[in-house]
Design an enzyme around this catalytic site. Structure first.
Site, PDB file in Angstrom:
ATOM      1  N   SER A 131       1.274  -1.648  -0.380  1.00 48.99           N
ATOM      2  CA  SER A 131       0.305  -0.007   0.438  1.00 48.99           C
ATOM      3  C   SER A 131       1.056   1.301   0.306  1.00 48.99           C
ATOM      4  CB  SER A 131      -0.855   0.082   0.801  1.00 48.99           C
ATOM      5  OG  SER A 131      -0.268   0.230   2.362  1.00 48.99           O
ATOM      6  N   LYS A 170       1.192   4.539   7.554  1.00 53.92           N
ATOM      7  CA  LYS A 170       0.386   4.848   6.413  1.00 53.92           C
ATOM      8  C   LYS A 170       1.009   6.329   7.034  1.00 53.92           C
ATOM      9  CE  LYS A 170      -1.902   1.973   4.423  1.00 53.92           C
ATOM     10  NZ  LYS A 170      -1.986   0.860   5.378  1.00 53.92           N
TER      11      LYS A 170
END
Length: 212
Positions: A131, A170
């Site tokens: 991701s 993230k």
């Protein structure tokens, strides 16, 4: 700061350090006793000795209050290239935080040796998932992170602990509704938006190591 530590005292300090890094809080006396395969009484004796030596601080009547002195440098932190590898971090869907007691020695990957000193507030996580691929962080990479005590800056790549047991890598942004937006760097994934009180920030990414 250097001091004479027994092997079991050193083991206790390393266990406390790594648990705080991966989970955000210290182990209990019972967890330390189980780890060392000794009684809680023995653990209390070691903890009291470490407090007297100035290696630990603790708050009375609080189960997870053990903290290592910021001036203490453990043996595995006394080299410029050897960093504690404390677990894995999801770069996809959040995963349960996984603790290990391995180490990553940068000298075994890069030559010549890197410059600069790393202390006990720097740690390494191995990335799982894709991701963050558009930020040049791939599955299997190692991210070098600096522990933080306060909130990160907008746009920082963070190690975020969601609901105390799900860790993810993230980009951090404040959500306009007052929450936290954890943004991936891959269009296949949607941002993770959660209430601010559900997230604890364990560190910010300061580097990526990749072995070919």
């Amino acid at each position: 700061m250097a001091m004479n530590l027994t092997p079991k005292q050193l083991h206790i300090l390393q266990r406390i350090r790594e648990t705080r890094l991966t989970r955000g809080y210290s182990p209990t006396m019972q967890e330390l006793a189980d780890e060392l395969d000794v009684s809680k009484v023995t653990v209390f004796e070691h903890i009291d000795a470490l407090v007297r030596k100035g290696a630990l601080t603790r708050q009375k009547n609080k189960a997870r209050s053990l903290e290592i002195s910021p001036d203490l440098e453990l043996p595995d932190e006394q080299t410029n290239t050897r960093l504690p590898l404390v677990g894995s971090i999801a770069a996809g869907s959040p995963i349960e935080a996984i603790e290990t007691r391995e180490h990553l020695d940068l000298e075994t990957i890069f030559a010549p040796s890197g410059k600069g000193s790393v202390g006990g507030t720097t740690f390494v996580l191995k990335v799982r998932g894709d991701s963050m691929i558009d930020a040049h962080v791939a599955d299997g990479d190692f991210v070098v992170c600096r522990k933080i005590d306060g909130p990160p800056k907008q746009g920082d790549m963070v190690v975020a602990l969601v609901d105390r047991d799900e860790a993810t890598l993230k980009f951090y942004f404040k959500d306009r509704r007052g929450g936290v937006r954890l943004e991936p760097a891959n269009e296949k994934y949607e941002p993770l938006i959660v209430e601010a009180d559900r997230v604890r920030f364990q560190g910010v990414c300061i580097g990526v190591v990749r072995a070919y």
